[in-house]
Design an enzyme around this catalytic site. Structure first.
Site, PDB file in Angstrom:
ATOM      1  N   PHE A   1      54.565 -27.167  14.248  1.00 47.09           N
ATOM      2  CA  PHE A   1      53.187 -27.228  13.740  1.00 47.09           C
ATOM      3  C   PHE A   1      52.403 -28.347  14.427  1.00 47.09           C
ATOM      4  O   PHE A   1      51.682 -29.113  13.786  1.00 47.09           O
ATOM      5  CB  PHE A   1      53.173 -27.426  12.232  1.00 47.09           C
ATOM      6  CG  PHE A   1      53.487 -26.184  11.454  1.00 47.09           C
ATOM      7  CD1 PHE A   1      52.753 -25.027  11.627  1.00 47.09           C
ATOM      8  CD2 PHE A   1      54.525 -26.172  10.530  1.00 47.09           C
ATOM      9  CE1 PHE A   1      53.039 -23.873  10.912  1.00 47.09           C
ATOM     10  CE2 PHE A   1      54.825 -25.030   9.810  1.00 47.09           C
ATOM     11  CZ  PHE A   1      54.080 -23.871   9.993  1.00 47.09           C
ATOM     12  N   THR A   2      52.581 -28.436  15.747  1.00 42.90           N
ATOM     13  CA  THR A   2      51.939 -29.518  16.498  1.00 42.90           C
ATOM     14  C   THR A   2      50.474 -29.179  16.748  1.00 42.90           C
ATOM     15  O   THR A   2      50.144 -28.217  17.435  1.00 42.90           O
ATOM     16  CB  THR A   2      52.664 -29.737  17.835  1.00 42.90           C
ATOM     17  OG1 THR A   2      54.073 -29.878  17.590  1.00 42.90           O
ATOM     18  CG2 THR A   2      52.154 -30.983  18.527  1.00 42.90           C
ATOM     19  N   ARG A   3      49.614 -29.955  16.153  1.00 46.33           N
ATOM     20  CA  ARG A   3      48.174 -29.789  16.304  1.00 46.33           C
ATOM     21  C   ARG A   3      47.564 -31.165  16.573  1.00 46.33           C
ATOM     22  O   ARG A   3      48.236 -32.196  16.482  1.00 46.33           O
ATOM     23  CB  ARG A   3      47.555 -29.207  15.028  1.00 46.33           C
ATOM     24  CG  ARG A   3      48.092 -27.838  14.628  1.00 46.33           C
ATOM     25  CD  ARG A   3      47.595 -26.739  15.549  1.00 46.33           C
ATOM     26  NE  ARG A   3      47.891 -25.410  15.006  1.00 46.33           N
ATOM     27  CZ  ARG A   3      49.019 -24.773  15.212  1.00 46.33           C
ATOM     28  NH1 ARG A   3      49.982 -25.348  15.922  1.00 46.33           N
ATOM     29  NH2 ARG A   3      49.218 -23.553  14.712  1.00 46.33           N
ATOM     30  N   LYS A   4      46.279 -31.196  16.875  1.00 49.21           N
ATOM     31  CA  LYS A   4      45.618 -32.476  17.083  1.00 49.21           C
ATOM     32  C   LYS A   4      45.726 -33.324  15.819  1.00 49.21           C
ATOM     33  O   LYS A   4      45.292 -32.925  14.746  1.00 49.21           O
ATOM     34  CB  LYS A   4      44.141 -32.247  17.426  1.00 49.21           C
ATOM     35  CG  LYS A   4      43.915 -31.658  18.807  1.00 49.21           C
ATOM     36  CD  LYS A   4      44.306 -32.673  19.880  1.00 49.21           C
ATOM     37  CE  LYS A   4      43.974 -32.151  21.269  1.00 49.21           C
ATOM     38  NZ  LYS A   4      42.520 -32.086  21.500  1.00 49.21           N
ATOM     39  N   GLY A   5      46.350 -34.471  15.962  1.00 47.17           N
ATOM     40  CA  GLY A   5      46.442 -35.408  14.855  1.00 47.17           C
ATOM     41  C   GLY A   5      47.516 -35.115  13.836  1.00 47.17           C
ATOM     42  O   GLY A   5      47.620 -35.819  12.830  1.00 47.17           O
ATOM     43  N   ARG A   6      48.381 -34.122  14.079  1.00 44.24           N
ATOM     44  CA  ARG A   6      49.430 -33.821  13.112  1.00 44.24           C
ATOM     45  C   ARG A   6      50.613 -33.154  13.791  1.00 44.24           C
ATOM     46  O   ARG A   6      50.490 -32.543  14.861  1.00 44.24           O
ATOM     47  CB  ARG A   6      48.925 -32.905  11.999  1.00 44.24           C
ATOM     48  CG  ARG A   6      48.445 -31.549  12.474  1.00 44.24           C
ATOM     49  CD  ARG A   6      48.460 -30.520  11.351  1.00 44.24           C
ATOM     50  NE  ARG A   6      49.813 -30.168  10.956  1.00 44.24           N
ATOM     51  CZ  ARG A   6      50.088 -29.225  10.063  1.00 44.24           C
ATOM     52  NH1 ARG A   6      49.119 -28.570   9.457  1.00 44.24           N
ATOM     53  NH2 ARG A   6      51.336 -28.930   9.758  1.00 44.24           N
TER      54      ARG A   6
ATOM     55  N   CYS B   1      65.278 -11.334  21.249  1.00 46.02           N
ATOM     56  CA  CYS B   1      65.858 -12.221  20.240  1.00 46.02           C
ATOM     57  C   CYS B   1      67.332 -12.477  20.492  1.00 46.02           C
ATOM     58  O   CYS B   1      67.947 -13.280  19.811  1.00 46.02           O
ATOM     59  CB  CYS B   1      65.647 -11.650  18.844  1.00 46.02           C
ATOM     60  SG  CYS B   1      63.912 -11.596  18.379  1.00 46.02           S
TER      61      CYS B   1
END
Length: 268
Positions: A251-256, A115
């Site tokens: 929060f990159t996901r399929k379609g969002r 960190c």
């Protein structure tokens, strides 16, 4: 699949046993290797990181840039990888000016973690002066679905072991130009930043981890204008990205996807 297609010593095998009734079945499982890697500048050990032992020249260059040890690639005169019994030493020949500055920093540094701030004695040492980026390109937000697929398919170590993070560099058209993997998310990013320092192309980074403040700080220090993460961002990461006019997506996901800042580089 043969292990020989991967970097030497990056994978081990172990026996995996499952118990479908009525008998046991066994098969080989693949383990990502984790080794201590010492970064040694002009003969003085500066940091020991737990790493997957591949792309270590890129790691040395990316770490040196993202930590502010050097300002440009030419400040490093040579990199030698030396395997030892219990780990690996990366010997880095540094310009005298940078080495003097590093020795001065070491007087105030008592320890570090992944960190990055353990041992920092003053609050102002946590915050670096980051560049402020112009808006030089735009990216179609809809193409992130294809980028996610490309990153997943390119994770050779990750698909075998399930134990590594990945950082990929995409051009503004969504083409995957490079990927680096490691057990540590910071190290995977540093490896990719080392690659980027050699090629200096426009585009963005997609990482399989969250976007912490240090991920943003490392990326911005190395001239990355857009960071896309599969998981969330932290509040400090967003503040730093805003100050640098970076584009930060999480929060990159399929379609969002969640766009935290820098929407000027995006269209859909």
């Amino acid at each position: 699949m043969k292990i020989s297609v991967f970097h030497k010593n990056t994978l081990h095998t172990a026996q995996h046993i499952s118990s479908p009734s009525p008998s046991f079945l066994s098969k080989e499982d693949h383990l990502a290797q984790e080794l201590p890697v010492a970064l040694v500048y002009n003969g003085i050990s500066h940091a020991v990181m737990m790493c997957t032992p591949c792309d270590l020249e890129d790691f040395a260059l990316g770490f040196s840039l993202s930590e502010g040890i050097i300002e440009k690639k030419k400040d490093i005169y040579g990199i030698d990888i030396n395997p030892l019994t219990q780990g690996i030493e990366v010997q880095i020949e540094l310009a005298s000016r940078c080495f003097q500055a590093l020795k001065e920093r070491r007087r105030n540094l008592t320890g570090r973690t992944g960190c990055g701030i353990c041992g920092t004695e003053q609050l102002q040492q946590v915050y670096k002066n980051l560049p402020v980026f112009p808006y030089r390109f735009q990216i179609d937000l809809n193409q992130l679905d294809a980028c996610l697929d490309a990153l997943q398919q390119a994770q050779q170590l990750g698909k075998l072991s399930g134990a590594t993070h990945a950082a990929g560099f995409f051009d503004p058209q969504g083409n995957l130009l490079a990927i680096r993997e490691d057990i540590g998310r910071h190290v995977a990013l540093d490896k990719l930043l080392g690659w980027h320092a050699k090629h200096a192309v426009d585009g963005f980074v997609l990482t399989s981890s969250r976007a912490s403040y240090e991920m943003v700080q490392k990326a911005a220090t190395c001239g990355i204008e857009m960071l896309v993460a599969i998981s969330a961002a932290t509040d400090l990461a967003v503040k730093m990205a805003e100050q640098s006019q970076m584009t930060l997506v999480g929060f990159t996901r399929k379609g969002r996807a969640t766009v935290y800042c820098g929407k000027e580089r995006l269209f859909f």
